[in-house]
Scaffold this active site. Structure first.
Site, PDB file in Angstrom:
ATOM      1  N   ASP A  58       0.859  -1.197   0.000  1.00  0.00           N
ATOM      2  CA  ASP A  58       0.000   0.000   0.000  1.00  0.00           C
ATOM      3  C   ASP A  58       0.887   1.236   0.000  1.00  0.00           C
ATOM      4  OD1 ASP A  58      -1.852   1.964   0.280  1.00  0.00           O
ATOM      5  OD2 ASP A  58      -2.566   1.352   2.258  1.00  0.00           O
ATOM      6  N   PHE A  59       1.419   1.556  -1.185  1.00  0.00           N
ATOM      7  CA  PHE A  59       2.265   2.747  -1.305  1.00  0.00           C
ATOM      8  C   PHE A  59       1.512   3.892  -1.984  1.00  0.00           C
ATOM      9  CE2 PHE A  59       6.087  -0.341  -1.352  1.00  0.00           C
ATOM     10  CZ  PHE A  59       5.993  -0.460   0.024  1.00  0.00           C
ATOM     11  N   LYS A  60       0.228   3.670  -2.251  1.00  0.00           N
ATOM     12  CA  LYS A  60      -0.601   4.719  -2.872  1.00  0.00           C
ATOM     13  C   LYS A  60       0.241   5.511  -3.874  1.00  0.00           C
ATOM     14  CE  LYS A  60      -3.841   4.997   0.951  1.00  0.00           C
ATOM     15  NZ  LYS A  60      -3.121   4.189   1.959  1.00  0.00           N
ATOM     16  N   ASP A  63       2.825   9.074  -9.106  1.00  0.00           N
ATOM     17  CA  ASP A  63       3.870   9.843  -9.771  1.00  0.00           C
ATOM     18  C   ASP A  63       3.661   9.776 -11.283  1.00  0.00           C
ATOM     19  OD1 ASP A  63       6.440  11.177 -10.168  1.00  0.00           O
ATOM     20  OD2 ASP A  63       6.937  10.479  -8.149  1.00  0.00           O
ATOM     21  N   PRO A  65       4.236   8.393 -15.135  1.00  0.00           N
ATOM     22  CA  PRO A  65       4.238   6.985 -15.541  1.00  0.00           C
ATOM     23  C   PRO A  65       5.584   6.290 -15.360  1.00  0.00           C
ATOM     24  CG  PRO A  65       2.971   8.280 -17.099  1.00  0.00           C
ATOM     25  CD  PRO A  65       3.578   9.255 -16.139  1.00  0.00           C
ATOM     26  N   GLY A 169     -11.109   0.928   7.009  1.00  0.00           N
ATOM     27  CA  GLY A 169     -11.900   1.857   7.830  1.00  0.00           C
ATOM     28  C   GLY A 169     -12.798   1.157   8.827  1.00  0.00           C
ATOM     29  N   GLY A 171     -13.627  -0.606  12.249  1.00  0.00           N
ATOM     30  CA  GLY A 171     -13.079  -0.591  13.611  1.00  0.00           C
ATOM     31  C   GLY A 171     -12.583   0.776  14.020  1.00  0.00           C
ATOM     32  N   GLY A 175     -15.953   2.191  10.855  1.00  0.00           N
ATOM     33  CA  GLY A 175     -16.730   1.364   9.926  1.00  0.00           C
ATOM     34  C   GLY A 175     -17.213   0.082  10.591  1.00  0.00           C
ATOM     35  N   LEU A 177     -18.079  -3.756  10.473  1.00  0.00           N
ATOM     36  CA  LEU A 177     -17.667  -4.921   9.681  1.00  0.00           C
ATOM     37  C   LEU A 177     -18.857  -5.635   9.063  1.00  0.00           C
ATOM     38  CD1 LEU A 177     -15.562  -6.951   8.702  1.00  0.00           C
ATOM     39  CD2 LEU A 177     -15.770  -8.123  10.889  1.00  0.00           C
TER      40      LEU A 177
END
Ligand code: C5P
Length: 211
Positions: A58-60, A63, A65, A169, A171, A175, A177
């Site tokens: 999860d490096f979102k 940048d 291409p 999200g 807990g 959110g 479950l």
């Protein structure tokens, strides 16, 4: 059944490995983000690969291409099975992550909408819908949508159809479950598990609630 994905946002290598190992029987994948990788380096993948679970980076990624391509190559060469990227940088940049993922036999997910309160400042008003549409057009494997807003998940589901929706999200961010598990393919849970007195017991409990 809805997958349970552990967000392993810890800063200590040994603690992270211990929590992941104890929870492994009750979870379907481990999501690793900047906190853990910046603290330990990409070699954390070697510590986690023995779990036999998919590892999601999860490096979102957000940048140009070429840089997205280089980041994705590093991620998959390190042994990750999937990557999470932002779509707001445009289809060409998002597609670079998708292509590298698929070349490595992996998966790429695009953030359609984030789960925290501030996400409404920019993601609402049609932006999340456009990002979900972009994810489909880029042939991404799915999207990330907020467990804190089930109505938004339902709206984004209309756009992505059968594609995977992973939802953080639950807990700690509020959110529910039970509600969200009916709408998505996987729930991403961090603090509720790794901050629990007994993370494995909490993972087991959550794994029983999900549909
Ligand atoms: O501790 P908690 O269960 O809130 O962790 C949620 C995880 O999901 C964190 O790793 C966070 O960075 C990530 N995430 C999120 N909302 C998004 C995308 C990722 O909370 N839209």
């Amino acid at each position: 059944m809805t997958e349970l994905i552990l967000a392993l946002d810890l800063l200590d290598r040994k603690q992270a490995a211990r929590v992941a190992e104890s929870c492994a029987p009750f979870i379907d994948a481990v999501k690793v983000g900047y906190p853990l990788v910046l603290a330990t380096g990409l070699s954390i993948v070697d510590d986690l690969s023995g779990l036999g679970l998919p590892l999601i980076a999860d490096f979102k990624v957000a940048d140009i291409p070429n840089t997205n391509r280089l980041i994705s190559e590093a991620v998959f060469s390190a042994g990750f099975d999937a990557i999470i990227a932002h779509g707001f940088v445009g289809a060409d940049a998002a597609r670079a992550c998708v292509e590298v993922a698929h070349n490595h036999g992996g998966a790429a997910y695009i953030v359609a909408e984030m789960s925290h309160p501030g996400a409404t400042e920019f993601f609402h008003g049609g932006v999340a819908e456009r990002l979900a549409t972009l994810a489909v057009s880029c042939r991404a494997d799915g999207i990330i949508a907020p467990a804190t807003r089930p109505d938004r998940i339902s709206r984004l589901r209309e756009i992505v159809g059968e594609k995977t929706i992973y939802s953080p999200g639950v807990g700690a961010q509020g959110g529910d479950l039970d509600t969200v598990a009916r709408l998505v393919d996987g729930v991403i849970v961090g603090r509720s598990i790794y901050e629990a007195e007994d993370p494995a017991a909490e993972a087991e409990r959550l794994s029983r609630i999900r549909r």
